[in-house]
Design an enzyme around this catalytic site. Sequence first.
Site, PDB file in Angstrom:
ATOM      1  N   SER A  40       0.705  -1.134  -0.182  1.00 23.82           N
ATOM      2  CA  SER A  40       0.166   0.057  -0.180  1.00 23.82           C
ATOM      3  C   SER A  40       0.887   1.171   0.127  1.00 23.82           C
ATOM      4  O   SER A  40       1.616   1.523  -1.054  1.00 23.82           O
ATOM      5  CB  SER A  40      -0.802   0.022   1.175  1.00 23.82           C
ATOM      6  OG  SER A  40      -1.919   1.043   1.053  1.00 23.82           O
TER       7      SER A  40
ATOM      8  N   HIS B 103      -8.074  -4.914  -0.564  1.00 22.04           N
ATOM      9  CA  HIS B 103      -6.519  -4.458  -0.415  1.00 22.04           C
ATOM     10  C   HIS B 103      -5.757  -5.184   0.285  1.00 22.04           C
ATOM     11  O   HIS B 103      -4.606  -4.939   0.241  1.00 22.04           O
ATOM     12  CB  HIS B 103      -6.908  -3.105   0.374  1.00 22.04           C
ATOM     13  CG  HIS B 103      -5.766  -2.294   0.579  1.00 22.04           C
ATOM     14  ND1 HIS B 103      -5.077  -1.854  -0.517  1.00 22.04           N
ATOM     15  CD2 HIS B 103      -5.032  -1.680   1.550  1.00 22.04           C
ATOM     16  CE1 HIS B 103      -4.159  -0.964  -0.207  1.00 22.04           C
ATOM     17  NE2 HIS B 103      -4.199  -0.924   1.085  1.00 22.04           N
TER      18      HIS B 103
END
Length: 697
Positions: free
Chosen positions: A554, A669
């Site tokens: 991320s 995610h």
Amino acid sequence: MADTESLKPAGSLPGEDPYPWLEEVEGDDALAWVRAQNARTLAELQADPRYSDFEAAALDALNSKERIAYGVVRSGYVYNFWQDDTNVRGLWRRASIASYRTDEPDWETVVDFDQLAESEGKNWVYKGANCFEPKGTGTYKCMVSLSDGGKDAVIQREFDLATRTFVKDGFVTPEAKQGLAWAGPDTVLISTDWGEGTVTESGYPFVVKRWARGTSLESAEEVFRGKVTDVGVWPMTLELDDGRVLQGAVEAETFFTSSYWWFPEGETTAVRWPIPMKSSPEGIYRGQFLVSLQEDWAPERQSDAFRSGDLVAFDVAAFMETRALPAVSLVYRPSEAQALEGVAIARDAMLLSVSDTAVGKVMRAEPGSDGWRTWSVALPGEGQASIAFANPHEKTVFLNYEDFLTPDSLLEYDTASDAAALLKSVPAKFDAAGLKVEQHFATSKDGTKVPYFLVARKDIPMDGTTPTLLYAYGGFQVSMNPAYSPVTGRLWLEQGGAYVLANIRGGGEFGPAWHQAGLKQNRQRIYDDFIAVGEDLIASGVTSADHLGIMGGSNGGLLMGVMLNQRPDLWNAVVVQVPLLDMLRYHLLLAGASWVDEYGSPEVPEERAFLETISPYQNFDASKPYPEPFFVTSTKDDRVHPGHARKMAKKFEAAGLPFLYYENIDGGHAAAANQTERAKRTALEFTYLSQKLADTN
């Protein structure tokens, strides 16, 4: 392929981005390219004889029955979400507290998500339960969140814990990125996508409505409206000591600044809680409204001034009566080596989670006639401690303890005696014999001392030959603390590798200032910190560039992309997980607009000028001596767009440079929707790392 005209950023030059078609998440051409890369990467890595052993070891660790079943307490039961090789999507289950305290709890199933998914033809991923109990009743109603494939967007369904069934004709929401808060047993506040013009530029809702039981969602009453330029607006409730629920909302103008609103009963105008924009309400305890500060604060008409990082409080009843800020008192002030990381309120106690030189501690706080008193909760050892469960309605408090080499333990904390007793522990999941943990400090470019943890063999040769994995995050005030990882232990440490966790700036290990030091145009400090740690590992003889690999996800994936460009000579392996890489378009993709307060905006000239210097995608240079990177992302990630990883990998392909790429078609995610997928992804990553770092002569 879709019409790419709609994918062009405002103000971009024609032809500036050669691969906008890879931003079409489910586009035929894009997915064809993804499948081709997946096939190539899987063929290469799964052919390595280590892969199958790594996958089996990872799956065994992730699905092991010898795990602590962490849970939350509600009306005499401990509720736990459990995944293993049989329950791939997971079981929501419960056991009485008395049974939970035994070695073999008598679990009863609340929801079997594998059965639910099969019966409904969905790839349900459980995202949690939001439960409400009118104080003293012992009766809970919950909203269960379900994601199709692991996305941030969810549906919510009302669930009755007493009957263990979904409520017929109860509250049900359509799929969206949404927020919901119980305002009472028959009323909820909800913000969601209400149709065109009701989500922000970041893709989050900004209209809050009050929804009564037995009515349609369409008929819900609007009670607050933010702005399309906000990051988002979400409902918020606070419970007073007498059980009354204060309704309200949090309006996030940016990622780090918010206004908190109260909706007084019988009034039509929202009242703003009188706290700074960079602060967070932490609940109400013994009549005191608790606020953690992320900026200095000098309240009007008060001599005391407070610092960023402090925990402060004021009398909530006095404010509700007068609508004027009463006297504010200091609850807790961290030292320069500390940071307040959280506040948890139990029925009879208030606990603080504190990072002390990047190691978690637990403290108590109580108000008195001469101010607040704080003290440390006595726990075994010097490892990472955290608050596993506390709730204002429940007396039970659970704490967690672990470190890099010590499996996690669950302790039950008695608030009356101020003593913690071991409740559950698990056997070691990897062989830690002969390993050591040390904390070191590297000196960054500007002279800042940057701590990092080194986990390695006690007899490490210090001749630069040890395969070493360096991990960091460095953003959003997220702290990276010691943690026990059976997967890293089995797939890396047992194989002779060293593991390093760097506490670089941008994180929260030393409070708001540590984070704010790396915002926007100051972000190079974060990257300098990471480089300094890498150089320190080499200078000390722990490893060498040929044996040093790095990993981050991320925001940490952005860190990896920057490291590829800025110091390709310093690492021989780079795992780039669910990354941001196109920093000139990130604000136009999915939730990207919500992060401009962290990174800076490409629409602001001076901020764009800096982003142009660090954006991995735009700074790709085929003439650089790049190590072969491994990009990992997920099609269903609706937070960080998979187009970032796709486009960067495509540049490697077009330049004829080696790279590996794996995109999980589900997973959100986290890049994995269940333990089987997590084991596969992790085995791929550590096979790659072993090839690059352990096989190098």
